[in-house]
Design an enzyme around this catalytic site. Structure first.
Site, short mmCIF file in Angstrom:
data_model
loop_
_atom_site.label_atom_id
_atom_site.label_comp_id
_atom_site.label_asym_id
_atom_site.label_seq_id
_atom_site.Cartn_x
_atom_site.Cartn_y
_atom_site.Cartn_z
CG PHE A 172 0.38 -0.97 4.84
CD1 PHE A 172 -1.07 -1.18 5.29
CD2 PHE A 172 0.80 0.10 4.55
CE1 PHE A 172 -1.84 0.10 4.96
CE2 PHE A 172 -0.04 1.39 4.11
CZ PHE A 172 -1.20 1.25 4.47
CE LYS A 196 10.90 -5.55 3.41
NZ LYS A 196 10.03 -5.47 4.45
CD GLU A 199 8.41 -2.64 7.28
OE1 GLU A 199 8.22 -3.23 6.30
OE2 GLU A 199 8.95 -1.40 7.25
NE ARG A 200 3.66 0.34 7.20
CZ ARG A 200 3.50 1.49 6.81
NH1 ARG A 200 2.96 2.27 7.62
NH2 ARG A 200 3.49 1.78 5.56
CB SER A 249 5.62 4.92 -0.68
OG SER A 249 7.15 4.30 -0.28
CB CYS A 304 -2.16 1.37 -5.36
SG CYS A 304 -2.80 -0.06 -6.33
CD GLU A 405 -0.49 7.25 -2.63
OE1 GLU A 405 0.86 7.19 -2.51
OE2 GLU A 405 -0.94 6.16 -3.30
P1 NAD Z 1 6.25 1.63 1.62
O1 NAD Z 1 7.24 1.89 0.52
O2 NAD Z 1 6.44 2.55 2.94
O3 NAD Z 1 6.58 0.12 1.89
C1 NAD Z 1 6.89 -1.08 1.00
C2 NAD Z 1 7.99 -1.93 1.36
O4 NAD Z 1 9.09 -0.94 1.18
C3 NAD Z 1 7.97 -2.55 2.67
O5 NAD Z 1 8.28 -3.70 2.58
C4 NAD Z 1 9.05 -1.58 3.37
O6 NAD Z 1 9.68 -2.20 4.18
C5 NAD Z 1 9.92 -1.05 2.19
N1 NAD Z 1 10.27 0.48 2.59
C6 NAD Z 1 9.45 1.40 3.07
N2 NAD Z 1 10.30 2.55 3.18
C7 NAD Z 1 11.60 2.21 2.52
C8 NAD Z 1 12.60 2.97 2.14
N3 NAD Z 1 12.80 4.39 2.50
N4 NAD Z 1 13.68 2.40 1.51
C9 NAD Z 1 13.70 1.08 1.35
N5 NAD Z 1 12.50 0.33 1.72
C10 NAD Z 1 11.49 0.86 2.11
O7 NAD Z 1 4.81 1.45 0.96
P2 NAD Z 1 3.32 1.32 1.94
O8 NAD Z 1 3.24 2.25 2.88
O9 NAD Z 1 3.50 -0.10 2.71
O10 NAD Z 1 2.30 1.06 0.90
C11 NAD Z 1 1.76 2.05 0.54
C12 NAD Z 1 2.03 2.58 -0.77
O11 NAD Z 1 2.04 1.63 -1.82
C13 NAD Z 1 0.97 3.69 -1.38
O12 NAD Z 1 2.05 4.92 -1.92
C14 NAD Z 1 0.39 2.84 -2.47
O13 NAD Z 1 -0.17 3.77 -3.56
C15 NAD Z 1 1.64 1.96 -2.95
N6 NAD Z 1 0.88 0.71 -3.60
C16 NAD Z 1 0.99 0.81 -4.97
C17 NAD Z 1 0.58 -0.20 -5.78
C18 NAD Z 1 0.46 -0.33 -7.29
O14 NAD Z 1 0.39 -1.12 -7.55
N7 NAD Z 1 0.87 0.79 -7.98
C19 NAD Z 1 -0.20 -1.21 -4.99
C20 NAD Z 1 -0.38 -1.02 -3.66
C21 NAD Z 1 0.24 -0.10 -3.12
#
Ligand code: NAD
Length: 520
Positions: A172, A196, A199-200, A249, A304, A405
């Site tokens: 997101f 995909k 969704e937020r 994440s 991130c 984090e």
């Molecule tokens: P998230 O993992 O909750 O969601 C990311 C995607 O994964 C979404 O499309 C979601 O639908 C899907 N998803 C979520 N939980 C899932 C699960 N349990 N099983 C399968 N799919 C799932 O992440 P977020 O909260 O949207 O983003 C924040 C996180 O992303 C932070 O931890 C941040 O550090 C990380 N991030 C990392 C980078 C990088 O390049 N290292 C860049 C941006 C964000």
């Protein structure tokens, strides 16, 4: 579906990408060049984080809809992978132009659904746009190699060829930049794509797809499905998807890496972070404190590459009161309001999690010297998910607020005596996304960059995100896979090598006898 290009600019573009059949507009899918309503009965509400009003509903695409998206991507691959590289390049030229023209519209959609300030949202678009601009040099990036004369009358050359259907799953916090890390690189190499989005906050990503279509990208080359876990599982399991790009994440990233790899796919997975800023006593104080405050609290800490951990070395600890004063001066408000420094965090659940982690730090012995948990934003934003700048000092590595984090506007502060202690602390942390050192001593900077085990290092640069001619890296717990996003590694991720060994010998020079031994 009407296109947004000719519409009056005062009409929010996302309205046209969403069905108005119910009282709340719904976000559409994008399959085979059509913006389609889902037939699902399962919807996810998207809230404006500054007000908590529902702005759209996102479908959990049905199995049939997701199958259709992969099928059209697979069908489109045949022609797209054979299209001339110059025609693919032309689409990127047009795409980057349209993104520039629609920068403000994209930024408005980001602020509406994600909450960050408008100038910061433009930065989100810009960093993605730079990847599209990089894709415009595909005619150099995808060059193969040649070695003539490897044996008599024999040459070898290699091509980098596309894989087939690739997929992207995005977080997101950068709704424009991160999708743009993925499908432009993939399609300019000749792949087709299923994305995909988070969704937020899918709105900016949908407008980008409309701009891509306007750039002349053929139907079926990029498709968009929506949903949460079921759509992720679908992508990980589908036999026609060859590669998955994931950013998000740890929990989701490790799961997707393992499930996708087990199914024989290439996976690149960028995950969580705990980025340390090391402040040496010889640093330029003014510049360092301003950079630290910007990198810790900008985007409400939801980057991130946020510098969420400050490590003061030796005498620089005397600067902490000044740091607090600068943080206090930041303005917390709705992201569309001029002069706002910190917008809301994404959801009430995120706010609770952030506040709980701050409380845990206090309980475990840290000093809460700036507490933004009860920040009040009045008027139309009184129901938003706001957290003001928060600083915990005296933090120890065993505390939960250091280990986890936080992903909010919270800076945890540690103090060490020597640079070696700072290096040991950072190298002992499970994450390796980014770090920065602030110093005026070249030898100190060099020692740090040599000895630190982190992917992206800044020297007097607080958020060292590489430009797209390099790659976004990250090491240890922050990345799984072996080919990073964008840059040369991005081209490698979305292509595979094909080698051709050929012999062209004059017909009168034919061998007289068959050779059965391996050539020596
Ligand atoms: P998230 O993992 O909750 O969601 C990311 C995607 O994964 C979404 O499309 C979601 O639908 C899907 N998803 C979520 N939980 C899932 C699960 N349990 N099983 C399968 N799919 C799932 O992440 P977020 O909260 O949207 O983003 C924040 C996180 O992303 C932070 O931890 C941040 O550090 C990380 N991030 C990392 C980078 C990088 O390049 N290292 C860049 C941006 C964000």
């Amino acid at each position: 579906v009407p296109f947004v290009m000719n519409c009056a600019r005062i009409v929010p573009h996302h309205v046209f990408l969403r069905s108005m059949s119910s009282s709340v507009p719904t976000t559409k899918m994008f399959i085979n060049g059509q913006f389609l309503d889902s037939k699902t009965k399962d919807w996810i509400d998207v809230h404006n984080p500054a007000t908590n009003e529902v702005v759209t509903r996102v479908p959990k695409s049905t199995h049939d809809e997701m199958e259709a998206a992969v099928k059209v991507a697979k069908d489109a691959f045949r022609d797209w992978s054979r299209a001339s590289i110059l025609s693919r390049q032309q689409i990127m030229f047009k795409f980057q132009q349209l993104i520039k023209e629609h920068m403000k519209d994209l930024a408005h959609l980001i602020t509406l659904e994600q909450g960050k300030t408008l100038p910061d949202a433009e930065g989100d678009v810009l960093r993605g746009l730079q990847v599209v601009e990089h894709c415009c040099s595909i005619t150099n990036l995808q060059l193969g190699e040649t070695m003539p004369g490897i044996a008599k009358d024999m040459d070898i050359h290699s091509y980098r060829v596309p894989l087939g259907v690739c997929a992207g799953i995005t977080p997101f916090n950068f709704p424009a930049m991160i999708p743009l890390w993925m499908y432009p690189m993939a399609i300019v190499c000749g792949n087709t794509f299923v994305i995909k989005p988070s969704e937020r906050d899918p709105g900016a990503g949908m407008l980008l797809l409309e701009l891509l279509q306007k750039s002349g990208c053929p139907d079926g080359v990029v498709n968009c499905i929506h949903g949460a876990h079921a759509s992720v599982d679908f992508i990980c399991d589908h036999p026609d998807i060859r590669a998955i790009s994931f950013v998000g994440s740890d929990q989701a990233g490790q799961y997707i890496y393992e499930r996708g790899s087990k199914n024989g796919k290439r996976v690149q997975s960028n995950m969580g972070a705990k980025n340390h800023g090391v402040i040496c006593a010889d640093a330029n104080k003014e510049q360092t404190l301003n950079q630290l405050v910007g990198a810790a609290f900008g985007a409400a800490g939801q980057r991130c590459m946020a510098l969420s951990t400050a490590v003061f070395v030796g005498e620089s600890r005397g600067w902490i009161p000044d740091l607090v004063e600068r943080a206090k001066a930041l303005k917390v408000n709705g992201g569309t309001e001029p002069g706002t420094d910190i917008g809301p965090v994404i959801s009430p659940e995120a706010k609770k999690r952030i506040c709980d982690l701050v409380e845990s730090g206090k309980k475990q012995g840290a000093n809460l010297i700036l507490d933004g948990r009860d920040v009040s934003v009045s008027g139309k934003y009184s129901s938003g998910n706001f957290v003001g700048p928060t600083i915990l000092t005296g933090v120890k590595p065993e505390m939960t607020c250091y280990k986890e984090e936080i992903f909010g506007p919270v800076l945890v502060v540690l103090e060490v005596e020597k640079l070696d202690d700072a290096i040991e602390l950072i190298n002992s942390n499970p994450y390796g996304n980014g770090t920065a050192i602030f110093t005026t001593n070249g030898a100190t900077a060099r020692k740090f960059t040599q000895e630190i085990d982190v992917g992206q290092i800044g020297v007097n640069v607080p958020i060292p995100v590489p430009l797209p001619m390099f790659s976004f890296t990250g090491s240890r717990g922050s990345f799984r896979g072996d080919m990073n996003f964008y840059g040369k590694a991005g081209i490698q991720f979305y292509t595979q090598l094909k080698t051709v060994t050929q012999m062209w010998r004059a017909s009168d020079a034919s061998d007289k006898k068959a050779a059965t031994a391996f050539p020596t």
